[in-house]
Design an enzyme around this catalytic site. Structure first.
Site, PDB file in Angstrom:
ATOM      1  N   GLU A  93      48.373  38.543  38.626  1.00 28.67           N
ATOM      2  CA  GLU A  93      49.747  38.305  38.191  1.00 28.67           C
ATOM      3  C   GLU A  93      50.603  39.542  38.424  1.00 28.67           C
ATOM      4  O   GLU A  93      50.187  40.665  38.146  1.00 28.67           O
ATOM      5  CB  GLU A  93      49.768  37.932  36.703  1.00 28.67           C
TER       6      GLU A  93
ATOM      7  N   TYR B 290      58.578  35.283  35.232  1.00 27.52           N
ATOM      8  CA  TYR B 290      59.962  34.800  35.208  1.00 27.52           C
ATOM      9  C   TYR B 290      60.590  35.314  33.936  1.00 27.52           C
ATOM     10  O   TYR B 290      60.102  35.055  32.838  1.00 27.52           O
ATOM     11  CB  TYR B 290      59.914  33.268  35.211  1.00 27.52           C
TER      12      TYR B 290
ATOM     13  N   ALA C 195      63.050  36.133  30.680  1.00 30.00           N
ATOM     14  CA  ALA C 195      63.650  35.276  29.644  1.00 30.00           C
ATOM     15  C   ALA C 195      65.026  34.804  30.078  1.00 30.00           C
ATOM     16  O   ALA C 195      65.847  35.573  30.572  1.00 30.00           O
ATOM     17  CB  ALA C 195      63.741  36.038  28.329  1.00 30.00           C
TER      18      ALA C 195
ATOM     19  N   GLY D 141      58.274  29.994  26.982  1.00 32.12           N
ATOM     20  CA  GLY D 141      59.065  31.214  27.084  1.00 32.12           C
ATOM     21  C   GLY D 141      59.362  31.814  25.726  1.00 32.12           C
ATOM     22  O   GLY D 141      59.305  31.129  24.696  1.00 32.12           O
TER      23      GLY D 141
ATOM     24  N   ALA E 119      56.723  23.545  26.366  1.00 30.94           N
ATOM     25  CA  ALA E 119      55.981  23.605  27.618  1.00 30.94           C
ATOM     26  C   ALA E 119      55.405  22.250  28.012  1.00 30.94           C
ATOM     27  O   ALA E 119      55.330  21.920  29.199  1.00 30.94           O
ATOM     28  CB  ALA E 119      54.865  24.642  27.515  1.00 30.94           C
TER      29      ALA E 119
ATOM     30  N   TYR F 176      46.017  30.732  23.936  1.00 30.52           N
ATOM     31  CA  TYR F 176      46.071  31.909  23.063  1.00 30.52           C
ATOM     32  C   TYR F 176      44.803  32.001  22.212  1.00 30.52           C
ATOM     33  O   TYR F 176      44.714  31.378  21.155  1.00 30.52           O
ATOM     34  CB  TYR F 176      47.316  31.848  22.176  1.00 30.52           C
TER      35      TYR F 176
ATOM     36  N   ASN G   8      48.591  21.964  20.453  1.00 29.64           N
ATOM     37  CA  ASN G   8      49.671  22.207  21.405  1.00 29.64           C
ATOM     38  C   ASN G   8      49.126  22.365  22.817  1.00 29.64           C
ATOM     39  O   ASN G   8      49.697  21.842  23.783  1.00 29.64           O
ATOM     40  CB  ASN G   8      50.464  23.448  20.997  1.00 29.64           C
TER      41      ASN G   8
ATOM     42  N   LYS H   4      49.866  19.981  26.285  1.00 34.69           N
ATOM     43  CA  LYS H   4      50.255  20.477  27.610  1.00 34.69           C
ATOM     44  C   LYS H   4      49.319  19.956  28.692  1.00 34.69           C
ATOM     45  O   LYS H   4      49.760  19.552  29.782  1.00 34.69           O
ATOM     46  CB  LYS H   4      50.282  22.007  27.606  1.00 34.69           C
TER      47      LYS H   4
ATOM     48  N   GLN I 186      46.122  34.399  27.082  1.00 36.91           N
ATOM     49  CA  GLN I 186      46.664  35.707  26.753  1.00 36.91           C
ATOM     50  C   GLN I 186      45.522  36.717  26.826  1.00 36.91           C
ATOM     51  O   GLN I 186      44.350  36.358  26.695  1.00 36.91           O
ATOM     52  CB  GLN I 186      47.255  35.667  25.338  1.00 36.91           C
TER      53      GLN I 186
END
Length: 313
Positions: A32, A64, A66, A123, A142, A162, A178, A182, A193
């Site tokens: 990344e 990308y 904020a 984000g 997301a 996460y 969550n 997605k 993360q």
């Protein structure tokens, strides 16, 4: 966590071998980057990309900012990766401070540039905002963004996970719910993360499996270039920085070469433990610097194949 007989035998071989000698090299890696802010930083970024491309990564992703604050620079970087390297490019895209039409337009631009992989993220709240709030007319989260991208084109889609819970999640169960939303919306995989202990990932992987999540979960690895910088990032995302790690970096502030050796060793050992636990995919947060990620990959047996090096040249 339950291992098969083959996995246990593989783990035994990995741990019985001399340290880092022939770990296997059968690891898929990705890297990344952040879009450059100046001509000098752009030069550093492309030197890093040229160094890491010969390792044959699965993809190179570009963050990308904020509210789309780096939109043009992100697009230019991703498009150049798609145009000038043999490695697939992945563009980050967030929901913050944009309508659905605006976000869809960015995704269409990526598709037109040959980009087929999106890292879809809710984000962070924009500067000055305490909490996240959906933009009027925008994607609310997301999962909605993933569903929107699926309606546009057959993108490959990665999302975030996460291991120590997103800061806005009440608990791990809610966080995993969550993540499942997605993935159910059409995401192909999750990238975590960063974290600093292998057992953190293994516990999360087990919890995800228990929650019915079967998609690939790729560990995110943060080689420590600046320990103070990593501590600041860890505080923002509530990542635990264990005491033993603090002690390892004490006294190294003014010794960059020694700090880099320690950082490579720590991250490589984390990766080696993950490998022993059956992990064969790793995603590196490079901070636009190649040396640490390259050294860790080398220790893990990932080498620049002549064919890949020629293709990326």
């Amino acid at each position: 966590m339950t291992f098969s007989v083959n996995q246990l035998e593989e783990a035994r071989r990995a741990l019985d071998a001399p340290l880092y000698a022939d770990v296997g090299g059968d690891v898929d890696v990705s890297f990344e980057f952040s879009p450059p802010k100046s001509e000098k930083s752009e030069e550093t970024l492309w030197q890093s990309i040229e160094t890491l491309c010969p390792l044959g990564p699965r993809f190179l992703s570009v963050t990308y900012g904020a509210g789309g604050s780096t939109r043009d620079r992100t697009h230019a970087t991703v498009a150049r990766i798609a145009r000038e390297t043999a490695v697939p490019a992945a563009a980050h895209l967030t929901c913050v401070e944009a309508t659905r039409e605006e976000i869809d337009a960015v995704a269409q631009e990526y598709w037109a540039a040959g980009v087929r992989h999106i890292v879809a993220l809710r984000g962070d709240p924009p500067a000055g905002a305490a909490d996240y709030a959906p933009h009027p007319g925008g994607y609310e989260n997301a999962a909605a963004l993933v569903a929107g991208l699926r309606r546009l084109h057959p993108f490959e889609i990665s999302v975030a996970a996460y291991p120590e819970c997103h800061p806005s999640s009440a608990d791990l169960a809610g966080d995993l719910d969550n993540l499942k939303r997605k993935l159910d919306a059409g995401a192909n995989r999750a990238i975590t993360q960063f974290f600093f202990e292998a057992e953190t990932f293994f516990r999360y992987r087990d919890a995800a499996a228990a929650a019915g999540i079967t998609a690939e979960i790729v560990p995110g690895i943060m080689p420590i270039g600046s320990f103070a910088g990593v501590q600041r990032m860890a505080a923002m995302c509530r990542t635990d920085v264990p005491g033993w790690l603090v002690r390892l970096f004490e006294g190294l502030d003014d010794l960059p070469a020694a700090r880099q050796l320690v950082a490579a060793t720590v991250a490589a050992e984390l990766c080696r433990k993950l490998y022993a636990g059956g992990v064969k995919q790793l995603h590196f947060y490079t901070m636009n610097k190649a040396e640490l990620s390259y050294a860790i990959c080398h220790l893990l047996g990932v080498r620049a194949a002549p064919r890949r090096a020629a293709a990326a040249a």
